[in-house]
Design an enzyme around this catalytic site. Sequence first.
Site, mmCIF file in Angstrom:
data_model
loop_
_atom_site.group_PDB
_atom_site.id
_atom_site.type_symbol
_atom_site.label_atom_id
_atom_site.label_comp_id
_atom_site.label_asym_id
_atom_site.label_seq_id
_atom_site.Cartn_x
_atom_site.Cartn_y
_atom_site.Cartn_z
ATOM 1 N N TYR A 199 -15.885 -1.063 7.218
ATOM 2 C CA TYR A 199 -16.680 -2.200 7.682
ATOM 3 C C TYR A 199 -17.965 -1.804 8.406
ATOM 4 C CZ TYR A 199 -13.519 -5.760 6.058
ATOM 5 O OH TYR A 199 -12.796 -6.595 5.247
ATOM 6 N N GLU A 221 14.293 2.499 3.464
ATOM 7 C CA GLU A 221 13.039 2.049 2.850
ATOM 8 C C GLU A 221 12.513 0.776 3.510
ATOM 9 O OE1 GLU A 221 13.536 1.017 -1.299
ATOM 10 O OE2 GLU A 221 11.674 -0.127 -1.338
ATOM 11 N N ASP A 229 16.056 1.137 -2.244
ATOM 12 C CA ASP A 229 16.493 0.242 -3.314
ATOM 13 C C ASP A 229 16.710 1.041 -4.592
ATOM 14 O OD1 ASP A 229 16.504 -2.196 -2.028
ATOM 15 O OD2 ASP A 229 14.447 -2.728 -2.601
#
EC number: 5.6.2.2
Length: 367
Positions: A109, A195, A247
């Site tokens: 920015y 996770e 997962d």
Amino acid sequence: MEGKRRRLQSESQAQSVILLTKIKEFTRALLTDLTNGRSPLIVIDRFRSYCAVPDANCFCASDLPCGKEALTLRTKSRAHRLVVMLRVMLIVQKLLQENKHSSKRDIYYTYPSLFLDQSVVDQAINDICILMQCSRHNLNVVSAGNGLIMGWIRFSEGERKFDCISSPNSVHPVPVHVEDVQDIISVAQYILVVEKESVFQRLANDQFCNTNHCIVITGRGYPDIPTRRFLRLLVENLRLPVYCLVDCDPYGFDILTTYRFGSMQMAYDTKHLRVPEIHWLGAFPSDSERYFVPKQCLLPLTAEDKRKVEAMLLRCYLQREVPQWRLELKLMLQKGVKFEIEALSTHALSFLTDSYIPSKIERKLIM
Ligand SMILES: [Zn+2]
């Protein structure tokens, strides 16, 4: 303790002075080229954490560069990359001189019309690290920090104290300034990396750390640099076994490999970020049968999932270092299904806490 803190501070100051000198030398050489009418040529080493040849006799894990890239003003795209790098280098120089810190987003920015895209800034920061042979935090560029921790550990980060032991099930943020972490004390037996935040919160609600003397960390998805550096610091200091619960899908597996082998983007700094000691605790594709995951919880792999798995199967480090992980990944593709960690809890809400995690560790059902 005060003496140790002062030593840490003076170490980082000395590092800043070295970097500032390197930056000055670099820009001076560039200016000399330009004033003498020569087109500057910057050669940057390229690193990769893996290649796509499963049985390659390669150097991907050796931390050696795998090639070089040249930046010049001759082509437009290369020239833009060089200009961006120089602009970012000036910002870094100012940060180091003023002993301030900034995020990659803040840097973007400062000149959005020149940088055009965040990825251009990220690449410039990586290029500067490679040229200056340092890590990103040495440039005083830090990320906000996404990771969370709980469990049987106490440490300090500068003036801040993190006393997790007094309340092992309460959640603390992972420290951002990992180089300032010291006085690590722990009575844990292992470190568990999960996770997802939802699983981390499930364990916190179940008071997991009351019955299991461990430290639990989550990077909330793909782990950021502070989380990976902090995990590495804990493993080096405490020498505890580390297990990872993700997962059972291509993203979970990719996150597991990020912890163990590092990411491609940060390959130049992998030696400071990877945790080769990490074991895969689950969820394995073969767990769906072992733990009777109901059919309705098994979701078909999408075409994109299949492409991702096929690409991951080619990664050289899998064949070389964890062939058993690769077999499980192959099984995911054969079965054509995926499932979330939470699917294991369909039989009982606290199944992860009461049964799955402790029994996997006890019976060494890990890889
Ligand atoms: Zn390779």
